[in-house]
Design a protein around this motif. Structure first.
Motif, PDB file in Angstrom:
ATOM      1  N   MET A  83     115.016   2.167  54.141  1.00 34.51           N
ATOM      2  CA  MET A  83     114.976   4.289  54.598  1.00 34.51           C
ATOM      3  C   MET A  83     113.719   4.707  54.825  1.00 34.51           C
ATOM      4  SD  MET A  83     116.701   7.224  52.605  1.00 34.51           S
ATOM      5  CE  MET A  83     115.872   7.230  51.286  1.00 34.51           C
ATOM      6  N   ASN A  84     112.988   5.426  55.684  1.00 34.11           N
ATOM      7  CA  ASN A  84     111.650   6.081  56.027  1.00 34.11           C
ATOM      8  C   ASN A  84     111.624   7.028  55.255  1.00 34.11           C
ATOM      9  OD1 ASN A  84     110.852   4.279  56.715  1.00 34.11           O
ATOM     10  ND2 ASN A  84     111.670   4.254  59.254  1.00 34.11           N
ATOM     11  N   HIS A  85     110.333   7.595  54.244  1.00 36.44           N
ATOM     12  CA  HIS A  85     110.782   9.181  53.872  1.00 36.44           C
ATOM     13  C   HIS A  85     109.669   9.433  54.572  1.00 36.44           C
ATOM     14  CE1 HIS A  85     110.120  11.307  50.526  1.00 36.44           C
ATOM     15  NE2 HIS A  85     109.180  11.451  51.000  1.00 36.44           N
ATOM     16  N   TYR A  86     109.482  10.945  54.969  1.00 39.34           N
ATOM     17  CA  TYR A  86     109.186  11.075  55.502  1.00 39.34           C
ATOM     18  C   TYR A  86     108.190  12.996  55.051  1.00 39.34           C
ATOM     19  CZ  TYR A  86     111.278   8.951  59.547  1.00 39.34           C
ATOM     20  OH  TYR A  86     111.183   8.002  60.293  1.00 39.34           O
ATOM     21  N   VAL A  87     107.589  13.540  55.325  1.00 40.59           N
ATOM     22  CA  VAL A  87     107.216  14.543  54.748  1.00 40.59           C
ATOM     23  C   VAL A  87     106.332  15.753  55.939  1.00 40.59           C
ATOM     24  CG1 VAL A  87     104.961  15.794  53.395  1.00 40.59           C
ATOM     25  CG2 VAL A  87     105.875  13.177  52.653  1.00 40.59           C
ATOM     26  N   THR A  88     107.394  16.875  55.772  1.00 40.04           N
ATOM     27  CA  THR A  88     107.554  17.236  57.374  1.00 40.04           C
ATOM     28  C   THR A  88     105.761  18.077  57.967  1.00 40.04           C
ATOM     29  OG1 THR A  88     108.660  19.417  56.670  1.00 40.04           O
ATOM     30  CG2 THR A  88     109.820  17.449  58.067  1.00 40.04           C
ATOM     31  N   PRO A  89     105.399  18.889  56.003  1.00 38.37           N
ATOM     32  CA  PRO A  89     103.673  19.222  56.547  1.00 38.37           C
ATOM     33  C   PRO A  89     102.836  18.319  56.782  1.00 38.37           C
ATOM     34  CG  PRO A  89     104.714  19.832  54.057  1.00 38.37           C
ATOM     35  CD  PRO A  89     105.732  18.806  54.795  1.00 38.37           C
ATOM     36  N   ASP A  90     102.947  16.786  56.346  1.00 34.55           N
ATOM     37  CA  ASP A  90     101.994  15.907  57.146  1.00 34.55           C
ATOM     38  C   ASP A  90     102.089  15.233  58.369  1.00 34.55           C
ATOM     39  OD1 ASP A  90     101.152  15.837  54.371  1.00 34.55           O
ATOM     40  OD2 ASP A  90     101.848  14.097  53.875  1.00 34.55           O
ATOM     41  N   LEU A  91     103.138  15.556  59.165  1.00 37.26           N
ATOM     42  CA  LEU A  91     103.708  15.194  60.396  1.00 37.26           C
ATOM     43  C   LEU A  91     103.306  16.481  61.128  1.00 37.26           C
ATOM     44  CD1 LEU A  91     107.133  14.194  60.095  1.00 37.26           C
ATOM     45  CD2 LEU A  91     105.211  12.731  60.981  1.00 37.26           C
ATOM     46  N   CYS A  92     103.497  17.845  60.562  1.00 37.27           N
ATOM     47  CA  CYS A  92     102.586  18.541  61.230  1.00 37.27           C
ATOM     48  C   CYS A  92     100.933  18.605  61.461  1.00 37.27           C
ATOM     49  CB  CYS A  92     102.856  20.208  60.952  1.00 37.27           C
ATOM     50  SG  CYS A  92     104.794  20.894  60.974  1.00 37.27           S
ATOM     51  N   ASP A  93     100.258  17.970  59.860  1.00 37.49           N
ATOM     52  CA  ASP A  93      99.259  18.247  60.299  1.00 37.49           C
ATOM     53  C   ASP A  93      98.510  17.534  61.346  1.00 37.49           C
ATOM     54  OD1 ASP A  93      98.904  19.792  58.518  1.00 37.49           O
ATOM     55  OD2 ASP A  93      98.667  18.507  56.910  1.00 37.49           O
ATOM     56  N   ALA A  94      99.740  15.906  61.715  1.00 35.85           N
ATOM     57  CA  ALA A  94      98.881  14.838  62.041  1.00 35.85           C
ATOM     58  C   ALA A  94      98.988  14.624  63.798  1.00 35.85           C
ATOM     59  CB  ALA A  94     100.024  13.780  61.564  1.00 35.85           C
ATOM     60  N   TYR A  95     100.297  15.916  63.508  1.00 33.63           N
ATOM     61  CA  TYR A  95     100.764  15.934  65.165  1.00 33.63           C
ATOM     62  C   TYR A  95     100.974  16.796  65.663  1.00 33.63           C
ATOM     63  CZ  TYR A  95     101.739  11.001  64.266  1.00 33.63           C
ATOM     64  OH  TYR A  95     102.393   9.908  63.733  1.00 33.63           O
ATOM     65  N   PRO A  96     100.114  18.131  65.786  1.00 36.11           N
ATOM     66  CA  PRO A  96     100.099  19.689  65.938  1.00 36.11           C
ATOM     67  C   PRO A  96     100.523  19.645  67.551  1.00 36.11           C
ATOM     68  CG  PRO A  96      97.828  18.967  65.577  1.00 36.11           C
ATOM     69  CD  PRO A  96      97.988  18.211  65.116  1.00 36.11           C
ATOM     70  N   GLU A  97      99.707  18.885  67.623  1.00 32.78           N
ATOM     71  CA  GLU A  97     100.272  19.675  69.876  1.00 32.78           C
ATOM     72  C   GLU A  97     101.598  19.008  69.823  1.00 32.78           C
ATOM     73  OE1 GLU A  97      99.205  15.091  68.791  1.00 32.78           O
ATOM     74  OE2 GLU A  97      98.507  17.033  68.281  1.00 32.78           O
ATOM     75  N   LEU A  98     102.050  18.366  68.900  1.00 27.23           N
ATOM     76  CA  LEU A  98     103.542  17.517  69.663  1.00 27.23           C
ATOM     77  C   LEU A  98     105.165  17.751  68.774  1.00 27.23           C
ATOM     78  CD1 LEU A  98     103.379  13.141  68.997  1.00 27.23           C
ATOM     79  CD2 LEU A  98     103.846  15.148  71.450  1.00 27.23           C
ATOM     80  N   VAL A  99     104.828  18.803  67.791  1.00 27.72           N
ATOM     81  CA  VAL A  99     105.583  18.717  66.559  1.00 27.72           C
ATOM     82  C   VAL A  99     105.969  20.196  66.864  1.00 27.72           C
ATOM     83  CG1 VAL A  99     105.680  17.661  65.124  1.00 27.72           C
ATOM     84  CG2 VAL A  99     104.165  19.538  64.448  1.00 27.72           C
ATOM     85  N   ARG A 129     119.965  12.128  50.524  1.00 29.51           N
ATOM     86  CA  ARG A 129     118.454  11.865  50.770  1.00 29.51           C
ATOM     87  C   ARG A 129     117.522  12.927  51.434  1.00 29.51           C
ATOM     88  NH1 ARG A 129     118.519   7.435  55.829  1.00 29.51           N
ATOM     89  NH2 ARG A 129     120.623   6.107  54.927  1.00 29.51           N
ATOM     90  N   ASP A 130     116.542  12.874  50.534  1.00 25.94           N
ATOM     91  CA  ASP A 130     115.324  13.909  50.884  1.00 25.94           C
ATOM     92  C   ASP A 130     114.831  13.940  51.703  1.00 25.94           C
ATOM     93  OD1 ASP A 130     116.401  14.921  47.866  1.00 25.94           O
ATOM     94  OD2 ASP A 130     114.044  14.006  47.110  1.00 25.94           O
ATOM     95  N   SER A 131     114.751  13.373  52.392  1.00 24.43           N
ATOM     96  CA  SER A 131     113.811  13.306  54.222  1.00 24.43           C
ATOM     97  C   SER A 131     114.402  12.344  54.424  1.00 24.43           C
ATOM     98  CB  SER A 131     112.386  12.597  53.907  1.00 24.43           C
ATOM     99  OG  SER A 131     112.382  12.018  53.886  1.00 24.43           O
ATOM    100  N   PHE A 132     114.530  12.501  56.253  1.00 21.97           N
ATOM    101  CA  PHE A 132     115.273  11.453  56.714  1.00 21.97           C
ATOM    102  C   PHE A 132     114.658  12.131  58.372  1.00 21.97           C
ATOM    103  CE2 PHE A 132     117.936  15.625  56.902  1.00 21.97           C
ATOM    104  CZ  PHE A 132     118.183  15.691  58.084  1.00 21.97           C
ATOM    105  N   GLY A 133     114.720  10.952  59.202  1.00 22.57           N
ATOM    106  CA  GLY A 133     114.749  11.125  61.074  1.00 22.57           C
ATOM    107  C   GLY A 133     114.570  10.264  61.965  1.00 22.57           C
ATOM    108  N   GLY A 134     114.785  10.080  62.898  1.00 21.72           N
ATOM    109  CA  GLY A 134     115.446   9.536  64.292  1.00 21.72           C
ATOM    110  C   GLY A 134     115.836  10.483  65.102  1.00 21.72           C
TER     111      GLY A 134
END
Length: 163
Positions: free
Chosen positions: A1-17, A30-35
């Protein structure tokens, strides 16, 4: 199971999210999920949610546009347990869920507006794999969604957590 942190995703991919408006709460085990997104559009009828939960959902997240209804639950313990057993990563519901204590123990991410004890009606009405829009974002089948206790983000392509 992958763990995701949405603030980190926003910081890393501001043009995509795209970020959903903050109205969802985490009810799942599950505290975090994605797919990959699989969409359902239904109103107070969880027939399509039940059908999809019975399919292989490995690597996928069910995104359910329940019209924001606060009058019936579109997900309960039995469907959630079936979804977890069939590999679904999580379910995002623009509507209500029930059986919150059991959902919190189920190996499935669940984000929804609220809990409501009344089950939905089943009339076999609803659409699968259609674009749905709520919380300021359009979800398209085959795109990607990531959720944690900070919020929910959508991307047209898969994202990796930054190192």
């Amino acid at each position: 199971m992958n763990h995701y942190v949405t603030p980190d995703l926003c910081d890393a991919y501001p043009e995509l999210v795209q970020v959903l408006e903050p109205m969802f709460s985490n009810f799942g085990g599950r505290d975090s999920f994605g797919g990959e997104i699989v969409t359902i559009k239904c109103f107070e009828d969880n027939s399509r949610v039940k059908e999809q939960a019975e399919l292989n959902g490995t690597g996928k997240v069910m995104v359910v546009d329940g019209g924001g209804s606060l009058r019936h639950a579109l997900l309960g313990d039995m469907i959630a347990e079936k979804a977890a057993k069939n590999g679904w990563e999580g379910i995002v519901i623009y509507g209500c869920i029930r059986d919150v204590d059991v959902l919190a123990q189920t190996d499935l991410g669940v984000q929804a507006l609220a809990s409501h004890p009344l089950k939905s009606v089943r009339r076999g009405i609803g659409d699968v794999s259609v674009p749905v829009t709520f919380a300021g974002v359009t979800f398209r089948p085959g795109e990607y969604v990531y959720a944690d206790n900070n919020g929910i983000v959508v991307s047209p392509s898969p994202l990796k957590m930054p190192e």
